[in-house]
Design an enzyme around this catalytic site. Structure first.
Site, PDB file in Angstrom:
ATOM      1  N   ILE A 194       2.490  -1.676   4.375  1.00 17.65           N
ATOM      2  CA  ILE A 194       2.205  -0.267   4.055  1.00 17.65           C
ATOM      3  C   ILE A 194       3.507   0.539   4.058  1.00 17.65           C
ATOM      4  CG2 ILE A 194      -0.173  -0.329   4.892  1.00 17.65           C
ATOM      5  CD1 ILE A 194       0.663   1.097   7.377  1.00 17.65           C
ATOM      6  N   CYS A 195       3.633   1.410   3.071  1.00 16.73           N
ATOM      7  CA  CYS A 195       4.820   2.255   2.943  1.00 16.73           C
ATOM      8  C   CYS A 195       4.871   3.216   4.128  1.00 16.73           C
ATOM      9  CB  CYS A 195       4.765   3.057   1.643  1.00 16.73           C
ATOM     10  SG  CYS A 195       5.999   4.366   1.575  1.00 16.73           S
ATOM     11  N   ILE A 196       5.966   3.166   4.864  1.00 16.99           N
ATOM     12  CA  ILE A 196       6.041   3.924   6.118  1.00 16.99           C
ATOM     13  C   ILE A 196       5.959   5.439   5.884  1.00 16.99           C
ATOM     14  CG2 ILE A 196       8.580   3.801   6.192  1.00 16.99           C
ATOM     15  CD1 ILE A 196       8.257   3.629   9.288  1.00 16.99           C
ATOM     16  N   ALA A 216       2.432   6.276   5.031  1.00 21.03           N
ATOM     17  CA  ALA A 216       1.576   5.987   6.177  1.00 21.03           C
ATOM     18  C   ALA A 216       1.662   7.112   7.212  1.00 21.03           C
ATOM     19  CB  ALA A 216       1.974   4.657   6.804  1.00 21.03           C
ATOM     20  N   PHE A 241       0.856  -1.192   0.000  1.00 22.25           N
ATOM     21  CA  PHE A 241       0.000   0.000   0.000  1.00 22.25           C
ATOM     22  C   PHE A 241       0.888   1.237   0.000  1.00 22.25           C
ATOM     23  CE2 PHE A 241      -2.267  -3.477   1.921  1.00 22.25           C
ATOM     24  CZ  PHE A 241      -3.561  -3.355   1.464  1.00 22.25           C
TER      25      PHE A 241
END
Lengths: 130, 123
Positions: free
Chosen positions: A77-79, A82, A39
């Site tokens: 999820i891409c930090i 996010a 994501f």
């Protein structure tokens, strides 16, 4: 065949996030493997633990939960995206002095390297949203 | 992270630079892919060609300048940057001063290009 999915759009706008979950489900039903769902950008909002939908609306969360819990699909999820969207796990909440985590524990904070790893080791990468 | 196999990637950029986070997400993906030694090219299509507008200044909008980030692409060994010639024409853009060196492709050439890669990533 090994698939990976890239989800770019918010679950609260349009249908792409739910279509991605439905696609992942079909892929598995047909005997293929989903290596990872990654994501990115507004797609990371799929991890929002405290989102409340209208009673007559389904959320994509239960679809993701089924994929993760029943089929062991990794939800990454891409930090950077996010954090920007207010999606924090306990570690990031502590690190950034926020009072509590905001993501569902189904999702794992991850870096773009995991997207590269996903497509580099998959036969197909399918993008949803964007 | 497991050992990374090398794949050929085409990143397709179809959205304007500041209307959403997609231009930046695409660039970050490009840079991460290059850092992990993948072989990648970029294709700007449709509204995405606006990312190549010379003299853009993202700071006016309080965000990072997309053009400036594009200018750093050669440092990352990104092989080729292609652009949809029809979209360039539609926006009447002068790409002689675009942030990166680009090659124009017409419709049939774009179709030919797209079948050459292991993966297409569409942003």
């Amino acid at each position: 065949m090994i698939y990976s999915l890239l989800v770019l759009s918010s679950p609260f706008s349009g249908h792409c996030s739910r279509t991605a979950a439905a696609f992942a489900h079909c892929v598995i039903t047909r005997g293929h493997t989903v290596r990872r769902v990654f994501f990115l950008d507004a797609g990371t909002l799929a991890s929002a633990a405290n989102s409340v939908s209208a009673q007559d609306e389904d959320t994509s969360m239960k679809d993701w939960a089924e994929l993760a819990n029943q089929h062991g699909v990794e939800l990454a999820i891409c930090i950077t995206s996010a954090l920007k969207h207010g999606m924090l796990d306990q570690v990031e909440a502590d690190r950034n002095e926020r009072p509590f985590p905001t993501i569902d524990s189904l999702f794992m904070m991850s870096g773009l390297g995991q997207l590269v790893d996903a497509y580099a080791n998959s036969d197909r990468l399918i993008t949803f949203g964007g | 992270m497991t050992a990374v196999t090398k794949k050929t990637i085409l990143i397709v950029l179809r959205h304007s630079p500041y209307g959403s986070g997609l231009a930046k997400a695409a660039l970050n993906t490009a840079l991460a892919s290059a850092a992990f030694d993948q072989s990648l090219d970029l294709l700007f299509m449709g509204n995405g060609v606006l990312q190549l507008q010379p003299d853009q200044d993202g700071r006016v909008k309080g965000v990072k300048d997309v053009g400036r980030q594009l200018a750093s692409l050669p440092l990352y060994d990104i092989n080729h940057v292609y652009v949809d010639a029809q979209a360039v024409e539609r926006y009447n853009m002068d790409l002689s001063k675009s942030p990166v060196e680009i090659r124009r492709l017409d419709g049939p050439e774009i179709r030919q290009l797209m079948i050459c890669y292991d993966h297409l990533l569409g942003f």
